[in-house]
Motif scaffolding. Structure first.
Motif, PDB file in Angstrom:
ATOM      1  N   VAL A  18       0.865  -1.176   0.000  1.00  0.00           N
ATOM      2  CA  VAL A  18       0.000   0.000   0.000  1.00  0.00           C
ATOM      3  C   VAL A  18       0.899   1.223   0.000  1.00  0.00           C
ATOM      4  O   VAL A  18       1.768   1.349   0.854  1.00  0.00           O
ATOM      5  CB  VAL A  18      -0.913   0.035   1.247  1.00  0.00           C
ATOM      6  CG1 VAL A  18      -1.783   1.276   1.256  1.00  0.00           C
ATOM      7  CG2 VAL A  18      -1.762  -1.215   1.319  1.00  0.00           C
ATOM      8  N   TYR A  27      -5.535   2.615   8.219  1.00  0.00           N
ATOM      9  CA  TYR A  27      -4.798   1.421   7.796  1.00  0.00           C
ATOM     10  C   TYR A  27      -5.360   0.190   8.498  1.00  0.00           C
ATOM     11  O   TYR A  27      -5.625  -0.830   7.883  1.00  0.00           O
ATOM     12  CB  TYR A  27      -3.321   1.614   8.136  1.00  0.00           C
ATOM     13  CG  TYR A  27      -2.437   0.442   7.816  1.00  0.00           C
ATOM     14  CD1 TYR A  27      -1.915   0.265   6.551  1.00  0.00           C
ATOM     15  CD2 TYR A  27      -2.101  -0.495   8.799  1.00  0.00           C
ATOM     16  CE1 TYR A  27      -1.090  -0.802   6.256  1.00  0.00           C
ATOM     17  CE2 TYR A  27      -1.279  -1.559   8.515  1.00  0.00           C
ATOM     18  CZ  TYR A  27      -0.773  -1.709   7.245  1.00  0.00           C
ATOM     19  OH  TYR A  27       0.029  -2.766   6.953  1.00  0.00           O
ATOM     20  N   LEU A  31      -7.034  -2.819   6.097  1.00  0.00           N
ATOM     21  CA  LEU A  31      -6.354  -4.090   5.869  1.00  0.00           C
ATOM     22  C   LEU A  31      -6.739  -5.141   6.894  1.00  0.00           C
ATOM     23  O   LEU A  31      -6.884  -4.872   8.072  1.00  0.00           O
ATOM     24  CB  LEU A  31      -4.838  -3.896   5.900  1.00  0.00           C
ATOM     25  CG  LEU A  31      -4.260  -3.057   4.777  1.00  0.00           C
ATOM     26  CD1 LEU A  31      -2.769  -2.919   4.960  1.00  0.00           C
ATOM     27  CD2 LEU A  31      -4.577  -3.642   3.421  1.00  0.00           C
ATOM     28  N   PRO A  34      -2.691 -10.414   7.818  1.00  0.00           N
ATOM     29  CA  PRO A  34      -1.806 -11.034   6.820  1.00  0.00           C
ATOM     30  C   PRO A  34      -1.767 -12.545   7.031  1.00  0.00           C
ATOM     31  O   PRO A  34      -1.889 -13.029   8.161  1.00  0.00           O
ATOM     32  CB  PRO A  34      -0.445 -10.408   7.104  1.00  0.00           C
ATOM     33  CG  PRO A  34      -0.525  -9.897   8.493  1.00  0.00           C
ATOM     34  CD  PRO A  34      -1.953  -9.613   8.778  1.00  0.00           C
ATOM     35  N   GLN A  43      -0.364 -13.085   1.561  1.00  0.00           N
ATOM     36  CA  GLN A  43      -1.330 -12.073   1.152  1.00  0.00           C
ATOM     37  C   GLN A  43      -1.894 -11.302   2.329  1.00  0.00           C
ATOM     38  O   GLN A  43      -1.934 -11.779   3.452  1.00  0.00           O
ATOM     39  CB  GLN A  43      -2.469 -12.690   0.341  1.00  0.00           C
ATOM     40  CG  GLN A  43      -3.486 -13.433   1.146  1.00  0.00           C
ATOM     41  CD  GLN A  43      -4.634 -13.940   0.291  1.00  0.00           C
ATOM     42  OE1 GLN A  43      -4.532 -14.041  -0.922  1.00  0.00           O
ATOM     43  NE2 GLN A  43      -5.730 -14.286   0.916  1.00  0.00           N
ATOM     44  N   VAL A  44      -2.352 -10.090   2.003  1.00  0.00           N
ATOM     45  CA  VAL A  44      -3.086  -9.243   2.930  1.00  0.00           C
ATOM     46  C   VAL A  44      -4.321  -8.791   2.165  1.00  0.00           C
ATOM     47  O   VAL A  44      -4.205  -8.224   1.076  1.00  0.00           O
ATOM     48  CB  VAL A  44      -2.267  -8.012   3.366  1.00  0.00           C
ATOM     49  CG1 VAL A  44      -3.068  -7.160   4.324  1.00  0.00           C
ATOM     50  CG2 VAL A  44      -0.956  -8.431   4.004  1.00  0.00           C
ATOM     51  N   SER A  46      -8.135  -6.728   2.014  1.00  0.00           N
ATOM     52  CA  SER A  46      -8.896  -5.633   2.597  1.00  0.00           C
ATOM     53  C   SER A  46     -10.111  -6.178   3.333  1.00  0.00           C
ATOM     54  O   SER A  46     -10.744  -7.134   2.883  1.00  0.00           O
ATOM     55  CB  SER A  46      -9.364  -4.675   1.496  1.00  0.00           C
ATOM     56  OG  SER A  46     -10.258  -3.721   2.033  1.00  0.00           O
ATOM     57  N   LYS A  47     -10.442  -5.565   4.456  1.00  0.00           N
ATOM     58  CA  LYS A  47     -11.642  -5.936   5.196  1.00  0.00           C
ATOM     59  C   LYS A  47     -12.892  -5.357   4.539  1.00  0.00           C
ATOM     60  O   LYS A  47     -13.982  -5.869   4.727  1.00  0.00           O
ATOM     61  CB  LYS A  47     -11.570  -5.386   6.621  1.00  0.00           C
ATOM     62  CG  LYS A  47     -10.489  -5.955   7.478  1.00  0.00           C
ATOM     63  CD  LYS A  47     -10.542  -5.261   8.830  1.00  0.00           C
ATOM     64  CE  LYS A  47      -9.396  -5.619   9.709  1.00  0.00           C
ATOM     65  NZ  LYS A  47      -9.430  -4.867  10.972  1.00  0.00           N
ATOM     66  N   TRP A  51      -9.851  -5.627  -2.650  1.00  0.00           N
ATOM     67  CA  TRP A  51      -8.416  -5.495  -2.814  1.00  0.00           C
ATOM     68  C   TRP A  51      -7.670  -6.585  -2.042  1.00  0.00           C
ATOM     69  O   TRP A  51      -8.006  -6.892  -0.899  1.00  0.00           O
ATOM     70  CB  TRP A  51      -7.952  -4.124  -2.335  1.00  0.00           C
ATOM     71  CG  TRP A  51      -6.476  -3.936  -2.438  1.00  0.00           C
ATOM     72  CD1 TRP A  51      -5.792  -3.477  -3.510  1.00  0.00           C
ATOM     73  CD2 TRP A  51      -5.499  -4.215  -1.429  1.00  0.00           C
ATOM     74  NE1 TRP A  51      -4.457  -3.455  -3.252  1.00  0.00           N
ATOM     75  CE2 TRP A  51      -4.242  -3.905  -1.969  1.00  0.00           C
ATOM     76  CE3 TRP A  51      -5.555  -4.712  -0.140  1.00  0.00           C
ATOM     77  CZ2 TRP A  51      -3.061  -4.057  -1.257  1.00  0.00           C
ATOM     78  CZ3 TRP A  51      -4.385  -4.865   0.569  1.00  0.00           C
ATOM     79  CH2 TRP A  51      -3.151  -4.532   0.011  1.00  0.00           C
TER      80      TRP A  51
END
Length: 57
Positions: A18, A27, A31, A34, A43-44, A46-47, A51
């Motif tokens: 990001v 942030y 997110l 992870p 991977q991470v 998005s909540k 994304w």
């Protein structure tokens, strides 16, 4: 910024996930946690959107 380290302490890969985030609060809301998908994919996600930041080793 995500940094992947070998268990010996050697950095294996560094990658920007990001580029701009207004504050640590935003942030934290954007997110998710992870996680390792398998032995080669980190991977991470998005909540709040579709994304997903992916690092492949």
């Amino acid at each position: 910024m995500a940094k992947i380290y070998h268990k010996s302490g050697l950095m294996v890969k560094e990658e920007v996930l990001v580029e701009e985030v207004p504050s640590h609060v935003v942030y934290g809301r954007f997110l998710g946690k992870p996680e390792w998908v398998d032995n080669r994919i980190f991977q991470v996600a998005s909540k709040t959107s579709q994304w997903v930041g992916v690092i492949t080793i």
